[in-house]
Design an enzyme around this catalytic site. Structure first.
Site, PDB file in Angstrom:
ATOM      1  N   LYS A 126       0.819  -1.150   0.019  1.00 46.82           N
ATOM      2  CA  LYS A 126       0.002  -0.015  -0.123  1.00 46.82           C
ATOM      3  C   LYS A 126       1.048   1.193  -0.051  1.00 46.82           C
ATOM      4  CE  LYS A 126      -3.381   2.579   2.878  1.00 46.82           C
ATOM      5  NZ  LYS A 126      -3.901   2.519   4.413  1.00 46.82           N
TER       6      LYS A 126
ATOM      7  N   ASP B  25      -2.588  10.543   3.026  1.00 48.11           N
ATOM      8  CA  ASP B  25      -4.115  10.175   3.317  1.00 48.11           C
ATOM      9  C   ASP B  25      -4.752  11.176   3.784  1.00 48.11           C
ATOM     10  OD1 ASP B  25      -6.650   8.992   3.465  1.00 48.11           O
ATOM     11  OD2 ASP B  25      -5.694   7.472   5.079  1.00 48.11           O
TER      12      ASP B  25
ATOM     13  N   LYS C  18     -10.255  13.319   7.604  1.00 46.94           N
ATOM     14  CA  LYS C  18      -9.686  12.977   8.870  1.00 46.94           C
ATOM     15  C   LYS C  18      -9.793  14.150   9.827  1.00 46.94           C
ATOM     16  CE  LYS C  18      -6.387   9.569   7.379  1.00 46.94           C
ATOM     17  NZ  LYS C  18      -7.242   8.269   7.851  1.00 46.94           N
TER      18      LYS C  18
ATOM     19  N   ASP D 116       1.418   6.585   5.329  1.00 44.75           N
ATOM     20  CA  ASP D 116       0.096   5.640   4.782  1.00 44.75           C
ATOM     21  C   ASP D 116       0.963   4.973   3.602  1.00 44.75           C
ATOM     22  OD1 ASP D 116      -1.935   4.360   5.393  1.00 44.75           O
ATOM     23  OD2 ASP D 116      -3.227   5.741   4.185  1.00 44.75           O
TER      24      ASP D 116
ATOM     25  N   ASP E 210     -12.108   7.157   3.330  1.00 45.87           N
ATOM     26  CA  ASP E 210     -11.027   6.823   4.003  1.00 45.87           C
ATOM     27  C   ASP E 210     -10.758   5.157   4.036  1.00 45.87           C
ATOM     28  OD1 ASP E 210      -8.685   7.718   5.252  1.00 45.87           O
ATOM     29  OD2 ASP E 210      -9.891   7.690   7.376  1.00 45.87           O
TER      30      ASP E 210
ATOM     31  N   GLU F 192      -9.084   3.999   1.497  1.00 40.52           N
ATOM     32  CA  GLU F 192      -8.694   3.852   0.411  1.00 40.52           C
ATOM     33  C   GLU F 192      -7.358   2.682   0.217  1.00 40.52           C
ATOM     34  OE1 GLU F 192      -5.676   4.962   3.297  1.00 40.52           O
ATOM     35  OE2 GLU F 192      -7.664   5.608   3.183  1.00 40.52           O
TER      36      GLU F 192
ATOM     37  N   ARG G 240      -7.822  -0.526   0.997  1.00 38.36           N
ATOM     38  CA  ARG G 240      -8.325  -1.578   0.360  1.00 38.36           C
ATOM     39  C   ARG G 240      -8.833  -1.547  -0.769  1.00 38.36           C
ATOM     40  NH1 ARG G 240     -12.874  -1.553   4.994  1.00 38.36           N
ATOM     41  NH2 ARG G 240     -10.909  -0.431   5.894  1.00 38.36           N
TER      42      ARG G 240
END
Length: 192
Positions: free
Chosen positions: A81, A86, A93, A105, A164, A166, A168
């Site tokens: 990933k 993010d 967030k 991230d 949020d 993202e 997966r």
């Protein structure tokens, strides 16, 4: 290497910059390196990667790294990933100290790149293929919206209930690509 990449400010390490770094490191480590830009990603049907990237002015990159020893004893696929920053997308967030850590991230992709850069030196006997799924997750007028439906590489779809989520979404495309090569094992590495 993974720690240094994860600690790099997001303005100094975009998806394009990580791809350039992967090319340098990969070639030095005897790896085959392929960089997929947003146009090629669209042709490959990487709806998860492109959907997450939709709100960013920075284009995404998929980096495929391949380590091929002469007589491999197995095939491992690694998927990392690489969400370079993010924000949460439109599901923003909250502003707190954790927001500053969202540059990390992408540490799954950083870990995978670091592993790949050591395989030759370690004398790894397995064929290893890696996929770094790199993009930002940002809010804008073009960002992924709640209720949008994305189609992944393998043809499966997902309705977005939270922008949020993202990780997966980008990993779904990476995992789909990985299984197409029929590896013995697939490992995905992400952040929490």
């Amino acid at each position: 290497l993974a720690r240094d990449l994860a600690n790099t400010p997001p303005s100094h390490l975009t998806a394009r910059m990580l791809a350039e770094r992967a090319v340098e490191l990969g070639r030095a480590a005897g790896l085959e390196v392929e960089v997929i830009d947003e146009h090629a990603a669209a042709e490959l049907g990487l709806g998860g990667l492109l959907g997450v990237n939709a709100g960013s002015v920075e284009p995404p990159r998929l980096v495929k790294l391949t380590y091929s020893p002469r007589t491999p004893s197995g095939h491992l696929a690694l998927v990392g990933k690489g969400v370079m920053y993010d924000s949460g997308g439109l599901s923003l967030k909250p502003t707190n100290p954790m927001s500053a850590a969202m540059k990390m991230d992408m540490s799954g992709a950083a870990a995978v790149l670091s592993v790949m850069s050591t395989l030759k030196a370690l004398g790894c006997k397995n064929h290893v293929t890696a996929y770094l799924m790199c993009t930002d997750n940002m809010p804008s007028g073009s960002a992924l919206k709640l209720g949008d439906v994305l189609t992944f590489r393998n043809g499966k779809t997902a309705e977005i209930h939270n922008t949020d989520a993202e990780g997966r979404l980008v990993l779904a495309d990476g995992l789909s690509l990985a299984v197409e090569e029929s590896p013995d094992v697939v490992v995905d590495i992400a952040t929490t």
